[in-house]
Design a protein around this motif. Structure first.
Motif, PDB file in Angstrom:
ATOM      1  N   GLY A  60      62.339 100.857  53.415  1.00  0.00           N
ATOM      2  CA  GLY A  60      64.543 101.146  53.398  1.00  0.00           C
ATOM      3  C   GLY A  60      64.497 100.249  51.433  1.00  0.00           C
ATOM      4  N   MET A  61      64.101  99.145  51.436  1.00  0.00           N
ATOM      5  CA  MET A  61      64.415  98.820  50.566  1.00  0.00           C
ATOM      6  C   MET A  61      64.346  99.288  48.661  1.00  0.00           C
ATOM      7  SD  MET A  61      65.877  96.014  49.825  1.00  0.00           S
ATOM      8  CE  MET A  61      65.884  93.928  48.566  1.00  0.00           C
ATOM      9  N   LEU A  83      66.312 102.633  48.759  1.00  0.00           N
ATOM     10  CA  LEU A  83      67.984 102.040  48.268  1.00  0.00           C
ATOM     11  C   LEU A  83      67.139 101.632  46.545  1.00  0.00           C
ATOM     12  CD1 LEU A  83      69.722  99.456  50.195  1.00  0.00           C
ATOM     13  CD2 LEU A  83      70.521 101.351  49.231  1.00  0.00           C
ATOM     14  N   GLY A  84      66.657 101.244  45.998  1.00  0.00           N
ATOM     15  CA  GLY A  84      66.209 100.577  44.845  1.00  0.00           C
ATOM     16  C   GLY A  84      65.805 101.956  43.967  1.00  0.00           C
ATOM     17  N   TRP A  85      65.209 102.913  44.635  1.00  0.00           N
ATOM     18  CA  TRP A  85      65.200 103.834  43.325  1.00  0.00           C
ATOM     19  C   TRP A  85      66.699 104.464  43.324  1.00  0.00           C
ATOM     20  CZ3 TRP A  85      62.280 107.209  40.283  1.00  0.00           C
ATOM     21  CH2 TRP A  85      60.632 106.064  40.639  1.00  0.00           C
ATOM     22  N   SER A  86      67.167 104.952  44.632  1.00  0.00           N
ATOM     23  CA  SER A  86      68.136 105.536  44.937  1.00  0.00           C
ATOM     24  C   SER A  86      69.691 104.803  43.787  1.00  0.00           C
ATOM     25  CB  SER A  86      69.191 105.772  46.053  1.00  0.00           C
ATOM     26  OG  SER A  86      69.440 104.368  46.595  1.00  0.00           O
ATOM     27  N   PHE A  87      69.738 103.656  43.405  1.00  0.00           N
ATOM     28  CA  PHE A  87      70.352 102.911  42.648  1.00  0.00           C
ATOM     29  C   PHE A  87      69.748 103.594  40.998  1.00  0.00           C
ATOM     30  CE2 PHE A  87      71.129  99.351  39.880  1.00  0.00           C
ATOM     31  CZ  PHE A  87      72.447  99.102  40.298  1.00  0.00           C
ATOM     32  N   ASP A  88      68.207 103.219  41.044  1.00  0.00           N
ATOM     33  CA  ASP A  88      67.668 103.083  39.954  1.00  0.00           C
ATOM     34  C   ASP A  88      68.567 104.782  39.294  1.00  0.00           C
ATOM     35  OD1 ASP A  88      66.844 100.472  39.326  1.00  0.00           O
ATOM     36  OD2 ASP A  88      65.415 101.520  40.172  1.00  0.00           O
TER      37      ASP A  88
END
Lengths: 92, 98, 221, 102
Positions: free
Chosen positions: B3-4, B7-12
């Motif tokens: 999940g981390m 989430l990081g990918w969606s943030f970027d």
């Protein structure tokens, strides 16, 4: 906990979209400027969340500089652009 | 940690898409004041991109210059051009449709 | 022009695809110059790699970059003054108090960034930019450089960064070493001296760029 | 494909968007914004490619170049804005001579 921080950061980033809508719609210049200030505040919050996430002191410095300097653009707007315009009391 | 990374990918992805969209709107919007505000917002988002790329030094420089100086410079130049903030059009009699 | 818009878009699309292909064909893992920099860190006098690159390993870049800042300012001064926007009103009580609080805080933060640059993100450029923002803030609330400070004192402050950097760069020359080749024993102190002067010069230059005219000029029309 | 490459592609996109704006729009302020956006795209590519080391710390040399680049960009912007105001004072319009005034 880490998940929560990143989730909150993504959520705040989505909030910027709401601010964008104000920048695009206006209708007055002050609305746009305030929306840009909201951008700055949200960016400070995102930076602090990322600082917790990566446990990095440097990112708190970035957030500090951000928070201090966001005011300068707003003051430039108030002093140079907004004061004295014929429609500064405009309540549209 | 699945999940981390997601989430990081969606943030970027949000940051990247936001950068491109803000740049496009800043260049294409007919109102010059709106363009300047969008450009300031672009600088703020760029600082987040530097943080994600592990470049806090660059983020500090961008925060100081993008948030403080560029916005003030552009707004001061805009007023000296004689552009009314209400409509984004010229105040003096040489009316330009921007 | 309108008829060629599609051609322009096509060419730019080709450029984007070509650049994208070039970037994606780069190796996925690359260290770049990072091992070289880390290998020489003990000779640099500081512990933060970016500061070591900026002020020691690639000192030439930084020195010439500060000269570029001065050139930009000379360019603006040679334009002979910009049209003044409109007479400014007195700042209100809120803005006055905010400035009184914010400017000292900005100066302290600039000092902190300068000091922390030796071992963590920070350094002369960031500190100078914060200082420049303090100068812009002062100008926005109606403060102007006093007449007697606008001549030589201002000019000396503006060139101090480049001048001190040049002197420090030339120090190793009599010892038979090269320009900008610091003795590792003193490198830390020398870098701090160069950075301190550079911070003040960069800050004042950025504030002067915002003012937009030589303050000793007669009032522009 | 990894995170650095995503940002590098965004940087290329910004460069081309800025290039397009620089050519298409006539108002000088918009051209200045376009050049700044092009520069930001270049910085993004540089910093993104510096981070290809995986878990290791990124390459500090491009970071140093970008920091000086940001400061040079803001001073060049200030000079360009001054020139734009002079063009406006001389011709009455902030567009290049010989261009249509739209």
């Amino acid at each position: 906990m880490q998940h929560l921080y990143l989730l909150l950061a993504v959520f705040l980033l989505l909030n910027l979209g709401a601010g964008m809508w104000r920048v695009l719609r206006g209708p007055t210049a002050a609305d746009r400027m305030l929306a840009a200030q909201l951008f700055g505040t949200t960016a400070v919050a995102v930076l602090l969340l990322l600082a917790e996430l990566e446990n990095s002191v440097a990112l708190r410095d970035v957030a500090l500089v951000f928070a201090l300097l966001a005011a300068v653009t707003a003051i430039a707007f108030v002093r140079r652009a907004w004061a004295g315009t014929e429609d500064s009391n405009d309540t549209r | 940690m699945e999940g981390m990374t997601w989430l990081g990918w969606s943030f970027d992805a949000f940051v990247g898409a936001g950068l491109l969209w803000l740049a496009w709107r800043a260049l294409a919007s007919p109102d010059l004041f709106k363009a300047v505000v969008l450009f300031v917002a672009f600088g703020l988002l760029l600082a987040l991109a530097w943080v994600r790329l592990e470049a806090p030094d660059v983020a500090l420089a961008e925060a100081a210059i993008g948030a403080g100086l560029t916005g003030a410079l552009l707004i001061a130049a805009l007023t000296r051009l004689g552009i009314s903030m209400a409509s984004g059009r010229h105040r003096n009699n040489n009316k330009e449709e921007l | 022009m309108a008829g060629y818009a599609w051609l322009l878009r096509l060419l730019l699309l080709l450029l984007a695809v070509g650049l994208g292909y070039a970037v994606l064909s780069l190796p996925d893992q690359a260290q770049g110059l990072q091992p070289d920099v880390l290998g020489k860190m003990d000779q640099s006098g500081v512990t933060h790699p970016v500061t070591a690159v900026l002020l020691n390993f690639r000192g030439y870049d930084t020195l010439l970059e500060m000269a570029v800042l001065l050139l930009a300012l000379l360019g603006i001064w040679s334009l002979g003054g910009l049209p003044e926007a409109r007479p400014e009103s007195e700042p209100g009580p809120v803005l006055g108090t905010l400035t009184q609080v914010l400017v000292p805080v900005l100066i302290v933060v600039a000092g902190y960034l300068l000091w922390t640059g030796a071992h963590a993100p920070g350094g002369a450029f960031q500190a100078g930019a914060v200082l420049g923002a303090a100068g812009v803030l002062l100008q926005l609330t109606g403060w102007r450089l006093p007449r007697r400070a606008a001549g030589h004192p201002l000019r000396i402050t503006l060139v101090a960064g480049v001048a001190v950097f040049l002197i420090v760069a030339a120090l190793p020359l009599p010892g038979g070493r090269q320009l900008l080749e610091y003795d590792p024993n003193y490198a830390g102190v020398l870098i701090l001296v160069v950075e301190a002067f550079a911070t003040v010069s960069i800050g004042v230059t950025l504030a002067a760029l915002f003012f937009g005219a030589d303050p000793t000029d007669k009032a522009p029309k | 494909m990894s995170v650095p490459f995503l940002y590098a592609l965004v940087g290329i996109g910004l460069f081309c968007l800025g290039f397009h704006g620089l050519i298409v729009y006539d108002h000088l302020l918009r051209k200045i914004l376009a050049i700044n956006i092009m520069g930001s795209g270049v910085f993004l590519v540089l910093v993104a490619l510096a981070k290809r080391g995986g878990e290791a710390a990124p390459d500090p040399v491009p970071h140093a170049m970008v920091i000086t680049g940001i400061v040079v960009a803001v001073s060049a912007t200030a000079l360009a804005l001054g020139l734009m105001l002079k063009v406006q004072a001389a011709t009455g319009h902030a567009v290049l001579p010989g261009k249509s005034r739209d």
